[in-house]
Design a protein around this motif. Sequence first.
Motif, PDB file in Angstrom:
ATOM      1  N   VAL A   1      33.508 -72.851  83.123  1.00 41.72           N
ATOM      2  CA  VAL A   1      32.305 -72.999  82.720  1.00 41.72           C
ATOM      3  C   VAL A   1      31.719 -71.778  80.898  1.00 41.72           C
ATOM      4  O   VAL A   1      31.850 -71.081  80.757  1.00 41.72           O
ATOM      5  N   PRO A   2      31.408 -73.250  81.020  1.00 36.38           N
ATOM      6  CA  PRO A   2      30.746 -72.591  79.209  1.00 36.38           C
ATOM      7  C   PRO A   2      29.456 -72.013  79.545  1.00 36.38           C
ATOM      8  O   PRO A   2      28.747 -71.341  80.430  1.00 36.38           O
ATOM      9  N   SER A   3      29.653 -70.866  78.213  1.00 33.25           N
ATOM     10  CA  SER A   3      27.963 -70.410  78.852  1.00 33.25           C
ATOM     11  C   SER A   3      26.860 -69.988  78.339  1.00 33.25           C
ATOM     12  O   SER A   3      26.310 -69.884  79.297  1.00 33.25           O
ATOM     13  N   TYR A   4      26.461 -72.048  77.849  1.00 33.43           N
ATOM     14  CA  TYR A   4      25.269 -71.691  78.348  1.00 33.43           C
ATOM     15  C   TYR A   4      24.908 -71.763  80.345  1.00 33.43           C
ATOM     16  O   TYR A   4      23.878 -71.588  80.769  1.00 33.43           O
ATOM     17  N   GLN A   5      25.490 -72.198  81.095  1.00 30.21           N
ATOM     18  CA  GLN A   5      25.886 -72.508  82.126  1.00 30.21           C
ATOM     19  C   GLN A   5      25.892 -71.126  82.845  1.00 30.21           C
ATOM     20  O   GLN A   5      25.526 -70.826  83.317  1.00 30.21           O
TER      21      GLN A   5
END
Length: 392
Positions: free
Chosen positions: A182-186
């Motif tokens: 999961v990307p850091s933004y999400q």
Amino acid sequence: MKNFNFQAPTSIFFGEGQINKLSRLLKEHGNNVLLTYGGGSIKKNGVYDAIYQELNNEFNVVELSGVEPNPRLDTVIKGAQLCRENNIDVILAVGGGSTIDCAKAVAAARFYDGNPWDFTANSGLVKEALPIVSILTIAATGSEMNGGSVITNLETKEKLSFGSRFVIPKASILDPTYTFSVPSYQTMAGSADILSHLFENYFNKTNDTMVQDGIAEGLMRTVYHYTPIVLKDPSNYEARANLMWASSLALNGLTGSGKDGSWSCHGMEHELSAYYDITHGIGLAIITPRWMAHVLSDETAGKFAEFGRRVFDLPKESSKIMAEKAIKLTYDSFKAWGIPMTLGEVGIDDSLLEEMAEQAVAHRPAGSVPFAPLAKEDVLTIFKASLEEMTF
């Protein structure tokens, strides 16, 4: 504490490799499966292949892919039609809250002759639903363990919810390794969403709810502790595991049962994401500290001070000073994670703020008693404050 009826009927299979239970869980309901997922990340991270390996050609699988981050009514209608056409027995929802929310609406719409948007005005219209099994891939909404669903109507620019015990997932597989990619933004948006669920129930006028508040405070401390760790080390199993379980417990009824009143920040954020399609958790992070500052008063300061003392370990001072420090720490934590903390950073200007404020108040449940009442002017003030950086 108010009277309540608490149920948490979802069977949770937590930990690495628990997907090996999938075939058995689905067979309990039938062989015709609607596989529901989002934009394709499950194909990149290997979950999609793992699912078909476990199913081993023993099921008739129909796919509903491309579920939007703010799941749309049109997608719900399409999914319900697929269920009817293919005599679906069970829905397998794979992804985060949006996918599971969409699956819930589809499960109920399968047995409803009208427009499933009707559920948002009257949840009682849900009389039956297909069983749901979910595989969670992001810690955020808690939808894997509750009966709530939020869907978006693009035509009316509305994002509204419904709730029914008929759509609570029968079983959910929670493998923390599925959240490693999961990307850091999400990830930070998901953590903000978990905290918001806890805040909405915690800041409440119902007295003598020490059990619920103690659970909420422990979950808040968990999120604040592990989110920075996960942002630095996305594959840290223990950090991902703690956030994933906190997500489920934050909104399965534990912290809200026995309390009365409506939520505040979610209603305001739903307007932002209905009009601008922004990430839900990011919108909540932007709105929440401004809401806190706006409703801070002699009447509410004590609860904010309690929050600061038990979650951030603030030293004992006057309630007002402790409350202000707690609000600042809430804001600073989101900012330190890397969340954009103004509406402008997510593409929202002042052109529609008044219209959204009016809608936010219009959609508040009739007769509800929030922690601090908000009129349209209050919501508009909070929106306007969210255009600029906070100063303390």
